[in-house]
Design an enzyme around this catalytic site. Sequence first.
Site, PDB file in Angstrom:
ATOM      1  N   GLY A 157       0.972  -1.312   0.032  1.00 40.91           N
ATOM      2  CA  GLY A 157       0.009   0.290   0.000  1.00 40.91           C
ATOM      3  C   GLY A 157       0.726   1.090   0.357  1.00 40.91           C
ATOM      4  N   ASN A 158       0.464   2.644   0.294  1.00 41.39           N
ATOM      5  CA  ASN A 158       1.171   4.145   0.417  1.00 41.39           C
ATOM      6  C   ASN A 158       0.738   4.854   1.558  1.00 41.39           C
ATOM      7  OD1 ASN A 158      -1.126   5.151  -0.796  1.00 41.39           O
ATOM      8  ND2 ASN A 158      -0.824   3.904  -3.066  1.00 41.39           N
ATOM      9  N   TYR A 159       1.052   5.853   1.596  1.00 40.48           N
ATOM     10  CA  TYR A 159       0.492   6.096   2.727  1.00 40.48           C
ATOM     11  C   TYR A 159      -0.888   7.437   2.880  1.00 40.48           C
ATOM     12  CZ  TYR A 159       4.443   5.006   5.581  1.00 40.48           C
ATOM     13  OH  TYR A 159       5.804   4.871   6.269  1.00 40.48           O
TER      14      TYR A 159
END
Length: 400
Positions: free
Chosen positions: A207-209
């Site tokens: 995923g990412n932030y």
Amino acid sequence: MLKGKNIIVGITGSIAAYKAAYLVRGLIKKGCDVQVVMTPSGKEFITPVTLSALTGKPVVSEFFTANTGSWNSHVDLGLWADALVIAPASASTIGKMANGIADNMMITTYLSAKAPVFVAPAMDLDMFAHPSTQRNLQTLRSYGNHIIEPTSGELASHLIGKGRMEEPEVIIEYLENFFAQKETLKKKILITAGPTHEKLDPVRFIGNYSSGKMGFALAEECANRGAEVTLIAGPVSVKTIHPNIKRIDVESAREMHDAALSCFEDQDAAILCAAVADYRPENIADMKLKRSGETMNINLVPNPDIAAALGQIKKDAQTLVGFALETNDEESNALGKMERKNLDFIVLNSLQDKGAGFRVDTNKITILNRNGDKKEFALKLKSEVASDIIDELVKVSDNK
Ligand code: CTP
């Protein structure tokens, strides 16, 4: 613009309550019909007599009128109003509004009001900066309420004066602008927001932030201007309950792609704000992956590019807006993306800018347009950035 509007002014216990008298007087000068509702502690700071003299109406504060015993209907008041303006709004009232603690007439009126709500916080800086106050204000924004607070554009000086109630004439100007543009965005707008999660096994993902804050702020801005919004959100914790927003929750890039493509055809515009994973694991393990050996390789395969897919099928009348988050060669990278994806304009955030990007409430953007225009904006709250972006969207789509 404000002439003939029915406005409830809610006054709470803050030293800035005296400014409410100027607000009430200013609204009356503009031709508004004003009803003042005060909290019990509001009355400690300004006398109801001053306010009823200005409005020509008794101030409402209790559930029952003391001398007649007649019931003050917050429901009727809520229906009568074209706008509810809470100024000054104390930390305590903001907390009660966010949590539905209806222990006074003003909060019950707030909870029953069908009209747009404007909140002008007033407290000292420490109270304003406390995470609890900030969380409550964020909750109010997610309800579609407008928070009116002094802003200067730059974060350093942005904090100076925070918590101070906005000046009455600025609040009036805000209301005038609101009624001028209210319902003017008679468009259907698709917005993607948040990250995507690409599954590795039943318990892990890539995923990412991205927090989704920018996309949700855009959705609320569009909805507040009268647009019918379809918000396709990856896994995020931000919430919104605006009646003009239809939210579709997805997890992976492919789900987001399918959802976006299935509803794009009858949209007037799409704003692609999601931080979509460019790749996903080739295989998703059925069972939890076990540790084995020293290194582990995961094969990644490309995800569909949602922006590019919409850019390919876009009709002339449709407006497509993309985002670019860059760390280097910002402008040329962003221009390349605008071209490749057939976007009408692109919103550039540089990770070089402090306060811009993921997981923060502020953003600093540059808008690059197809006709070569470039607009740089100051560091602002994401809600204000959203307004700048939608102003550009309105301009671009009006010129089509
Ligand atoms: N985007 C999308 N679908 C993807 C990837 C990106 O819709 N699969 C959209 C984003 O929502 C954003 C824009 O495209 O509006 C960002 O461009 P993108 O090419 O994704 O940027 P990066 O992935 O950061 O590209 P690069 O890796 O080349 O920097």
